[in-house]
Structures are given as structure tokens and as C-alpha cells.
Design a protein around this motif. Sequence first.
Motif, mmCIF file in Angstrom:
data_model
loop_
_atom_site.group_PDB
_atom_site.id
_atom_site.type_symbol
_atom_site.label_atom_id
_atom_site.label_comp_id
_atom_site.label_asym_id
_atom_site.label_seq_id
_atom_site.Cartn_x
_atom_site.Cartn_y
_atom_site.Cartn_z
ATOM 1 N N ASN A 1 14.176 -13.651 -58.770
ATOM 2 C CA ASN A 1 15.519 -14.039 -58.323
ATOM 3 C C ASN A 1 15.990 -13.183 -57.153
ATOM 4 O OD1 ASN A 1 15.681 -16.037 -60.252
ATOM 5 N ND2 ASN A 1 16.914 -14.827 -61.674
ATOM 6 N N LEU A 2 15.740 -11.885 -57.225
ATOM 7 C CA LEU A 2 16.138 -10.997 -56.132
ATOM 8 C C LEU A 2 15.388 -11.334 -54.840
ATOM 9 C CD1 LEU A 2 16.401 -7.614 -58.057
ATOM 10 C CD2 LEU A 2 18.274 -8.824 -56.926
ATOM 11 N N LEU A 3 14.120 -11.641 -54.962
ATOM 12 C CA LEU A 3 13.347 -12.043 -53.788
ATOM 13 C C LEU A 3 13.957 -13.288 -53.151
ATOM 14 C CD1 LEU A 3 9.732 -11.455 -55.118
ATOM 15 C CD2 LEU A 3 10.767 -10.299 -53.153
ATOM 16 N N GLU A 4 14.308 -14.258 -53.974
ATOM 17 C CA GLU A 4 14.912 -15.495 -53.470
ATOM 18 C C GLU A 4 16.279 -15.227 -52.840
ATOM 19 O OE1 GLU A 4 14.989 -18.456 -56.566
ATOM 20 O OE2 GLU A 4 12.819 -18.363 -56.827
ATOM 21 N N GLU A 5 17.099 -14.430 -53.514
ATOM 22 C CA GLU A 5 18.442 -14.128 -53.002
ATOM 23 C C GLU A 5 18.387 -13.420 -51.655
ATOM 24 O OE1 GLU A 5 20.529 -11.885 -55.983
ATOM 25 O OE2 GLU A 5 20.207 -13.442 -57.489
ATOM 26 N N GLU A 6 17.407 -12.559 -51.479
ATOM 27 C CA GLU A 6 17.270 -11.797 -50.236
ATOM 28 C C GLU A 6 16.400 -12.538 -49.214
ATOM 29 O OE1 GLU A 6 18.823 -8.916 -49.502
ATOM 30 O OE2 GLU A 6 19.841 -9.027 -51.439
ATOM 31 N N ASN A 7 15.925 -13.709 -49.602
ATOM 32 C CA ASN A 7 15.059 -14.513 -48.732
ATOM 33 C C ASN A 7 13.839 -13.711 -48.283
ATOM 34 O OD1 ASN A 7 14.365 -16.915 -47.496
ATOM 35 N ND2 ASN A 7 15.392 -16.393 -45.586
ATOM 36 N N LEU A 8 13.218 -13.038 -49.239
ATOM 37 C CA LEU A 8 12.049 -12.205 -48.993
ATOM 38 C C LEU A 8 10.813 -12.821 -49.618
ATOM 39 C CD1 LEU A 8 13.265 -8.595 -49.843
ATOM 40 C CD2 LEU A 8 12.389 -9.346 -47.651
ATOM 41 N N THR A 9 9.690 -12.639 -48.975
ATOM 42 C CA THR A 9 8.424 -13.031 -49.574
ATOM 43 C C THR A 9 7.869 -11.851 -50.360
ATOM 44 O OG1 THR A 9 7.127 -12.303 -47.685
ATOM 45 C CG2 THR A 9 7.920 -14.606 -47.658
ATOM 46 N N GLN A 10 6.972 -12.140 -51.261
ATOM 47 C CA GLN A 10 6.300 -11.071 -51.993
ATOM 48 C C GLN A 10 5.546 -10.175 -51.020
ATOM 49 O OE1 GLN A 10 3.891 -12.511 -55.264
ATOM 50 N NE2 GLN A 10 5.447 -14.012 -55.845
ATOM 51 N N LYS A 11 4.944 -10.784 -50.003
ATOM 52 C CA LYS A 11 4.182 -10.023 -49.015
ATOM 53 C C LYS A 11 5.088 -9.050 -48.260
ATOM 54 C CE LYS A 11 1.009 -10.497 -45.167
ATOM 55 N NZ LYS A 11 0.216 -11.400 -44.341
ATOM 56 N N GLN A 12 6.285 -9.506 -47.858
ATOM 57 C CA GLN A 12 7.201 -8.632 -47.126
ATOM 58 C C GLN A 12 7.664 -7.462 -47.990
ATOM 59 O OE1 GLN A 12 8.023 -8.669 -43.755
ATOM 60 N NE2 GLN A 12 8.737 -6.637 -44.379
ATOM 61 N N LEU A 13 7.973 -7.754 -49.247
ATOM 62 C CA LEU A 13 8.375 -6.681 -50.157
ATOM 63 C C LEU A 13 7.248 -5.671 -50.305
ATOM 64 C CD1 LEU A 13 10.349 -5.385 -52.138
ATOM 65 C CD2 LEU A 13 9.447 -6.916 -53.911
ATOM 66 N N ALA A 14 6.029 -6.160 -50.460
ATOM 67 C CA ALA A 14 4.881 -5.266 -50.592
ATOM 68 C C ALA A 14 4.726 -4.401 -49.342
ATOM 69 C CB ALA A 14 3.611 -6.081 -50.845
ATOM 70 N N LEU A 15 4.884 -4.999 -48.164
ATOM 71 C CA LEU A 15 4.799 -4.237 -46.920
ATOM 72 C C LEU A 15 5.896 -3.177 -46.853
ATOM 73 C CD1 LEU A 15 4.062 -7.071 -44.327
ATOM 74 C CD2 LEU A 15 2.537 -5.185 -44.942
ATOM 75 N N ASP A 16 7.109 -3.556 -47.211
ATOM 76 C CA ASP A 16 8.233 -2.616 -47.162
ATOM 77 C C ASP A 16 8.042 -1.440 -48.117
ATOM 78 O OD1 ASP A 16 9.438 -4.244 -45.296
ATOM 79 O OD2 ASP A 16 10.925 -5.072 -46.677
ATOM 80 N N LEU A 17 7.420 -1.712 -49.260
ATOM 81 C CA LEU A 17 7.223 -0.661 -50.264
ATOM 82 C C LEU A 17 5.866 0.027 -50.149
ATOM 83 C CD1 LEU A 17 8.787 -2.374 -53.414
ATOM 84 C CD2 LEU A 17 9.809 -0.650 -51.922
ATOM 85 N N HIS A 18 5.035 -0.441 -49.197
ATOM 86 C CA HIS A 18 3.702 0.128 -48.976
ATOM 87 C C HIS A 18 2.831 0.047 -50.219
ATOM 88 C CE1 HIS A 18 5.284 1.560 -45.186
ATOM 89 N NE2 HIS A 18 6.287 2.097 -45.846
ATOM 90 N N ILE A 19 2.829 -1.146 -50.818
ATOM 91 C CA ILE A 19 1.967 -1.401 -51.967
ATOM 92 C C ILE A 19 1.241 -2.731 -51.744
ATOM 93 C CG2 ILE A 19 3.386 -0.081 -53.582
ATOM 94 C CD1 ILE A 19 4.534 -2.712 -54.605
ATOM 95 N N ALA A 20 0.270 -3.029 -52.582
ATOM 96 C CA ALA A 20 -0.500 -4.263 -52.445
ATOM 97 C C ALA A 20 0.330 -5.484 -52.828
ATOM 98 C CB ALA A 20 -1.749 -4.191 -53.323
ATOM 99 N N SER A 21 0.123 -6.570 -52.101
ATOM 100 C CA SER A 21 0.813 -7.823 -52.423
ATOM 101 C C SER A 21 0.478 -8.281 -53.834
ATOM 102 C CB SER A 21 0.418 -8.925 -51.435
ATOM 103 O OG SER A 21 0.812 -8.595 -50.140
ATOM 104 N N SER A 22 -0.755 -8.009 -54.256
ATOM 105 C CA SER A 22 -1.171 -8.417 -55.604
ATOM 106 C C SER A 22 -0.361 -7.700 -56.683
ATOM 107 C CB SER A 22 -2.665 -8.160 -55.800
ATOM 108 O OG SER A 22 -2.951 -6.784 -55.634
#
Length: 111
Positions: A9-30
Motif C-alpha cells: 500500500n505504501l509503495l502504491e501511495e508513493e507511486n514507487l516501484t519495488q525496484k526504486q525502493l530497493a535502489l533507494d535502500l541499497h538492497i536487492a529488488s528480490s
Amino acid sequence: MNFSIRLENLLEEENLTQKQLALDLHIASSTINGYVKNNREPDFSMLVRLARYFDVSTDYLLGLSPEKKPAPSNLRSDQTKLLHLYDSLIPERREMLIEQAYFYHFLQKKL
């Protein structure tokens, strides 16, 4: 509501992809995908990083509270921003930021 649903839900609300969140947090998309698919759970450190990233409480992420915002703290807005920025950096860059802060601190003392 469990963690995976709250995160999705937070990803959707912020219009973020899982990949972008992973990049921002410096972790794997998986890793993010595992959280969303409810195949894995974050450790305490990652839970705190996610809460800071989305500016929500860990209780909200865990489904223990319907309130998104953490309880008010005694930190000023600029301090909160700095902590959020620090948490988003990889360890090497965190060290560089700390070194720069020390430099400016000592420079200010000499003035």
C-alpha cells in the motif's frame, strides 16, 4: 493487516516501484519482492529503515497501529531530514557524511 500489505500500500501511495525502493535502500529488488509477496520478513534494522523511508511508525508497518505517523519526537525537522538522508546512504557514504560533519563542526569552532 500484515506487513506485506502495508508495504504494498505504501509503495502504491508513493507511486514507487519495488525496484526504486530497493535502489533507494541499497538492497536487492528480490528482497523487496519477498516482503511484498510475504515470503520473507525484514529484520529489525530494515524495519526501522523502511519506517523512516516512508515516515511511518514501525507499529504501522507491522499492522499494530492504524496510525501512520510516529509519535511526535523532540527532533527538529532538519534533524529528521538528516537522519532520513543518512539512513538512505550506503555504509561508505555514511562515513563520508560523518567526516564532513566533523569537518564543519571543527571549522565552526575556529571561527
